[in-house]
Design an enzyme around this catalytic site. Structure first.
Site, PDB file in Angstrom:
ATOM      1  N   TYR A 184      48.107  47.241  62.561  1.00  0.00           N
ATOM      2  CA  TYR A 184      47.928  48.612  63.556  1.00  0.00           C
ATOM      3  C   TYR A 184      48.278  48.614  65.018  1.00  0.00           C
ATOM      4  CZ  TYR A 184      45.960  49.930  58.879  1.00  0.00           C
ATOM      5  OH  TYR A 184      45.841  50.004  57.621  1.00  0.00           O
ATOM      6  N   LEU A 303      38.739  37.135  50.271  1.00  0.00           N
ATOM      7  CA  LEU A 303      38.332  36.521  48.891  1.00  0.00           C
ATOM      8  C   LEU A 303      37.065  35.491  48.892  1.00  0.00           C
ATOM      9  CD1 LEU A 303      41.605  36.415  46.996  1.00  0.00           C
ATOM     10  CD2 LEU A 303      39.645  37.736  46.614  1.00  0.00           C
ATOM     11  N   GLY A 325      34.439  41.932  51.601  1.00  0.00           N
ATOM     12  CA  GLY A 325      34.968  43.174  51.219  1.00  0.00           C
ATOM     13  C   GLY A 325      34.705  43.620  49.913  1.00  0.00           C
ATOM     14  N   ARG A 326      35.774  43.388  49.210  1.00  0.00           N
ATOM     15  CA  ARG A 326      35.739  44.183  47.760  1.00  0.00           C
ATOM     16  C   ARG A 326      34.590  43.846  46.927  1.00  0.00           C
ATOM     17  NH1 ARG A 326      41.944  41.983  47.066  1.00  0.00           N
ATOM     18  NH2 ARG A 326      41.002  40.530  48.804  1.00  0.00           N
TER      19      ARG A 326
END
Ligand code: FNR
Length: 358
Positions: A184, A303, A325-326
């Site tokens: 970004y 991870l 995160g996930r």
């Protein structure tokens, strides 16, 4: 010895444990305003035991949104909607944080679950917009070619970061993250792969990091002194000729000198064909190196899915904070489960409504 369920105090803020929800775009907002989805999503991670919740990238101006459904921090009507979220997170023991962002040349794209066809960019006639970056180089095929920002435009964007910082404090956030990672705007300035400028914002290392340093300084000055201010960087571009971990260490030292309290160590995102060795804890060594070599607190992310894995990083002083995160998308109660696996269930403040379940 600190462990995953030890509190972490930075400035006047104490996290009840070292577990944070990594910022994750929900692509579910209209006009940048958070809604019931965000309340329930972030609220359940607060009741699930996270010490910190970093609300997803909120754009400092409409042009800086990744997709039309991104959150924003640029209009008055957004503030009360955030206040609802921050109040609920606080009531349930989590420190409410937010990430402020500008997507630069990766803006105006379809959100992952709204994309039709293979073209990532949202055309202007379909509600997209023109994008801006350090140089007129698109991120990849199908992305818009950014306009090269003039010095005046750089200053205008930095002013948007200042205003958004003030708005984030008004909205009740107590932890602020500047998104300077993942290709970004800020990352695209400090990486030599996307910045081909010949003025004071491009070329040498000093010039490429100027946008990030100046913006961080503006944000630090606008953000209350007693609250933590952090920066997420991409510690490497994972590509020959790209941004390196050595440069990240040096950038982190400069950010520390400006009053940045913690570096959130992610990687990649600035080139589409980087070979990233994705696997268990694949970014952890960057958090460890920056912590040791720049003498600044770090967050490890990427991870980390198991309690033992996260606990080991804190116990062995490889990071100060773990961002998940996930795994938090799969399980809002991850901290409760992790507490049982690392034998620290008594160190966790379980909401009384749920206490009988454990
Ligand atoms: C992300 N990630 C991300 N990163 C960031 O800095 N700001 C953001 O808004 C987002 N948005 C986002 C959305 C979704 C759906 C995912 C899956 C990821 C990256 C995220 O914070 C994290 O760094 C990575 O997902 C790696 O951590 P995990 O998922 O392996 O624990």
């Amino acid at each position: 010895m600190s462990h995953l369920f030890s509190p972490l105090t930075i400035k006047d803020v104490t996290l009840r444990n070292r577990i944070g929800v990594s910022p994750m775009c929900q692509y579910s907002a209209t006009d940048g305003v958070p809604n019931d989805w965000h309340l329930v999503h972030y609220g359940s991670r607060a009741t699930g035991g996270a010490g910190l919740i970093i609300v997803e990238a909120a754009a400092v101006e409409p042009r800086g949104r990744i997709s039309p459904e991104d959150l924003g921090m640029y209009s008055e009507e957004q503030i009360p909607a955030y206040q609802r979220l921050t109040a609920f997170m606080k009531e349930n023991g989590a420190v409410p944080g937010i990430q402020l962002a500008h997507a630069g040349r990766k803006a105006s794209t379809h959100s992952p679950f709204k994309q039709q066809g293979s073209e990532p960019a949202v055309a202007t006639e379909n509600g997209g917009w023109d994008v801006i970056g350090p140089s007129a180089l698109p991120f990849a095929e199908g992305y818009k070619t950014p306009k090269e920002a003039t010095i005046e435009e750089i200053k205008e964007i930095q002013e948007k970061f200042r205003q958004a910082t003030i708005a984030a404090a008004k909205a009740g956030f107590e932890w602020l993250e500047f998104h300077a990672a993942h290709g970004y705007l800020a990352h695209s300035f400090y990486s030599p792969l996307s910045n081909k400028r010949t003025d004071e914002y491009g070329g040498s290392f000093e010039n490429r990091i100027r946008f990030t340093l100046e913006t961080a300084q503006i944000m630090r000055e606008a953000w209350p002194d007693h609250l933590p201010f952090t920066v997420r960087i991409s510690a490497t571009d994972w590509t020959e000729g790209g941004w390196t971990i050595e440069e990240s260490v040096e950038l982190s030292k400069r950010l520390k000198a400006l009053g940045v309290d913690l570096i959130d160590c992610s990687t990649g995102g600035n080139v589409s064909d980087a070979k990233i060795p994705v696997g268990a804890g694949y970014q952890n060594t960057f958090a460890e190196r920056i912590r040791n070599e720049a003498s600044i607190a770090t967050a490890a992310v990427g991870l980390i899915t198991q309690g033992m894995q996260a606990d080991e990083l804190i116990r062995n002083e490889k990071a100060d904070l773990i961002l998940i995160g996930r795994e938090f998308l799969r399980d809002p109660y991850w901290p409760l489960r992790a507490a049982t696996t690392v034998h620290k269930i008594n160190d966790l403040a379980i909401p009384p409504q749920y206490a009988r379940g454990w």
